[in-house]
Design a protein around this motif. Structure first.
Motif, PDB file in Angstrom:
ATOM      1  N   ALA A 279     -12.446  17.280 -10.566  1.00  0.00           N
ATOM      2  CA  ALA A 279     -12.904  15.961 -11.012  1.00  0.00           C
ATOM      3  C   ALA A 279     -11.722  15.048 -11.297  1.00  0.00           C
ATOM      4  O   ALA A 279     -11.728  13.859 -10.949  1.00  0.00           O
ATOM      5  CB  ALA A 279     -13.787  16.108 -12.249  1.00  0.00           C
ATOM      6  N   GLY A 280     -10.681  15.602 -11.929  1.00  0.00           N
ATOM      7  CA  GLY A 280      -9.479  14.810 -12.175  1.00  0.00           C
ATOM      8  C   GLY A 280      -8.806  14.395 -10.880  1.00  0.00           C
ATOM      9  O   GLY A 280      -8.350  13.253 -10.738  1.00  0.00           O
ATOM     10  N   ALA A 281      -8.748  15.320  -9.905  1.00  0.00           N
ATOM     11  CA  ALA A 281      -8.161  14.989  -8.607  1.00  0.00           C
ATOM     12  C   ALA A 281      -8.970  13.908  -7.904  1.00  0.00           C
ATOM     13  O   ALA A 281      -8.413  13.009  -7.254  1.00  0.00           O
ATOM     14  CB  ALA A 281      -8.077  16.236  -7.738  1.00  0.00           C
ATOM     15  N   LEU A 282     -10.292  13.982  -8.028  1.00  0.00           N
ATOM     16  CA  LEU A 282     -11.158  12.975  -7.410  1.00  0.00           C
ATOM     17  C   LEU A 282     -10.920  11.596  -8.014  1.00  0.00           C
ATOM     18  O   LEU A 282     -10.862  10.589  -7.297  1.00  0.00           O
ATOM     19  CB  LEU A 282     -12.624  13.380  -7.585  1.00  0.00           C
ATOM     20  N   ILE A 283     -10.745  11.550  -9.317  1.00  0.00           N
ATOM     21  CA  ILE A 283     -10.518  10.257  -9.986  1.00  0.00           C
ATOM     22  C   ILE A 283      -9.193   9.647  -9.535  1.00  0.00           C
ATOM     23  O   ILE A 283      -9.079   8.423  -9.371  1.00  0.00           O
ATOM     24  CB  ILE A 283     -10.548  10.446 -11.513  1.00  0.00           C
TER      25      ILE A 283
ATOM     26  N   ILE B  89       0.838  -1.207   0.000  1.00  0.00           N
ATOM     27  CA  ILE B  89       0.000   0.000   0.000  1.00  0.00           C
ATOM     28  C   ILE B  89       0.866   1.247   0.000  1.00  0.00           C
ATOM     29  O   ILE B  89       0.638   2.189  -0.780  1.00  0.00           O
ATOM     30  CB  ILE B  89      -0.937  -0.005   1.219  1.00  0.00           C
ATOM     31  N   PHE B  90       1.874   1.277   0.872  1.00  0.00           N
ATOM     32  CA  PHE B  90       2.741   2.450   0.956  1.00  0.00           C
ATOM     33  C   PHE B  90       3.492   2.688  -0.354  1.00  0.00           C
ATOM     34  O   PHE B  90       3.576   3.827  -0.835  1.00  0.00           O
ATOM     35  CB  PHE B  90       3.733   2.302   2.104  1.00  0.00           C
ATOM     36  N   VAL B  91       4.049   1.615  -0.931  1.00  0.00           N
ATOM     37  CA  VAL B  91       4.805   1.762  -2.172  1.00  0.00           C
ATOM     38  C   VAL B  91       3.891   2.234  -3.300  1.00  0.00           C
ATOM     39  O   VAL B  91       4.275   3.103  -4.108  1.00  0.00           O
ATOM     40  CB  VAL B  91       5.488   0.432  -2.546  1.00  0.00           C
TER      41      VAL B  91
ATOM     42  N   VAL C  91      -9.438   2.158  -3.200  1.00  0.00           N
ATOM     43  CA  VAL C  91      -9.705   0.747  -3.511  1.00  0.00           C
ATOM     44  C   VAL C  91      -8.597  -0.147  -2.959  1.00  0.00           C
ATOM     45  O   VAL C  91      -8.860  -1.179  -2.322  1.00  0.00           O
ATOM     46  CB  VAL C  91      -9.848   0.557  -5.031  1.00  0.00           C
ATOM     47  N   ILE C  92      -7.336   0.258  -3.182  1.00  0.00           N
ATOM     48  CA  ILE C  92      -6.204  -0.523  -2.682  1.00  0.00           C
ATOM     49  C   ILE C  92      -6.235  -0.589  -1.161  1.00  0.00           C
ATOM     50  O   ILE C  92      -6.017  -1.658  -0.556  1.00  0.00           O
ATOM     51  CB  ILE C  92      -4.879   0.089  -3.164  1.00  0.00           C
ATOM     52  N   PHE C  93      -6.525   0.526  -0.523  1.00  0.00           N
ATOM     53  CA  PHE C  93      -6.510   0.553   0.944  1.00  0.00           C
ATOM     54  C   PHE C  93      -7.601  -0.340   1.525  1.00  0.00           C
ATOM     55  O   PHE C  93      -7.339  -1.161   2.415  1.00  0.00           O
ATOM     56  CB  PHE C  93      -6.691   1.980   1.452  1.00  0.00           C
TER      57      PHE C  93
END
Length: 269
Positions: free
Chosen positions: A238-242, A194-196, A249-251
């Motif tokens: 919107a781009g920042a949100l994406i 996750i960190f990497v 999801v990974i977290f």
């Protein structure tokens, strides 16, 4: 008295949590606000829309930037976890001349700021014709001494009897690594993964230096260039949100491994 202290602690933790979530809520509202209508910080929008997100996804190179960021992060995660696990196993359980000197020399690189090595690294990659290439973007960031340190500390606490039993059963080094080290280090591998992933997904400085053309930019670099092209502020949000969605999801997919690694570390300590 104890109950009162707990109440104040919970209240303080709640306030800190709200302070952490509020910026994300602001980005979400701005991204869903209709273009040209009043929104934060002046007023709450009367309606929400997905037009800004659709416009961002339909931008010429946004999907290409997303692919570049994913490739940069995913390949780095796989290679760093594999090499860090092997190096951590060697430093933790193997005996060879100069082991401690090599380990602490490698760890000392943590004290060198990334900015100090940026120009020499760029010159080296440039001489190897790696500028504006995927390998030039990925390979120089794969040496991660922090990952090696964490893996070494975790593997060092594994019982030596497991490795002795594997040796008695005739298991070679690769079999021992694959069937003992990797399964037992799964929690710390997930946590480190996750960190990497976050480090590389959000990396800005090195991709900015290496990307000479628009097609090689990552999301962070690409979004920063949109800020100079008179793109609506809501579309930038919107781009920042994406860009935040893959991180979430990974977290959430691996958070149980984080809890497991913390619990196992606490038991060993």
């Amino acid at each position: 008295m104890r109950h009162r202290r707990l109440t104040w602690a919970h209240l303080l933790a709640t306030l800190f949590a709200l302070g952490t979530v509020l910026p994300f809520v602001a980005v979400l509202v701005l991204a869903l606000s209709p273009a040209g209508e009043p929104t934060l910080p002046h007023t709450w929008p009367e309606r929400l829309t997905l037009d800004n997100i659709q416009a961002t996804l339909q931008a010429s190179n946004f999907l290409k930037w997303t692919w570049n960021s994913f490739l940069y992060a995913a390949v780095s995660v796989v290679v760093i976890l594999l090499t860090a696990a092997m190096a951590g196993y060697a430093f933790a359980k193997k005996r060879f001349p100069g082991r401690e000197a090599i380990f602490w020399s490698f760890l000392a690189t943590l004290m060198v700021p990334t900015q100090a090595t940026l120009i020499p690294m760029f010159l080296l990659v440039s001489q190897l014709d790696g500028v504006d290439t995927y390998w030039g973007l990925i390979v120089p960031t794969l040496a991660n001494s922090q990952a090696v340190f964490l893996m070494r500390q975790f593997i060092r606490d594994l019982p030596d009897e497991l490795f002795d039993a594997a040796k008695v059963d005739g298991a070679g080094e690769w079999r021992t690594f694959a069937q003992i080290v990797l399964p037992l280090t799964r929690p710390i591998l997930a946590t480190l993964g996750i960190f990497v992933f976050l480090w590389h997904w959000n990396d800005f400085l090195w991709p900015l230096v290496m990307a000479q053309t628009d097609g090689m930019r990552t999301l962070t670099v690409g979004l920063s260039t949109l800020n100079t092209e008179s793109v609506p502020h809501a579309q930038l949000m919107a781009g920042a949100l994406i860009t935040v969605i893959p991180c979430l999801v990974i977290f959430f997919a691996l958070q149980r491994h984080i809890v497991a690694s913390i619990a196992s570390t606490g038991i060993k300590g």
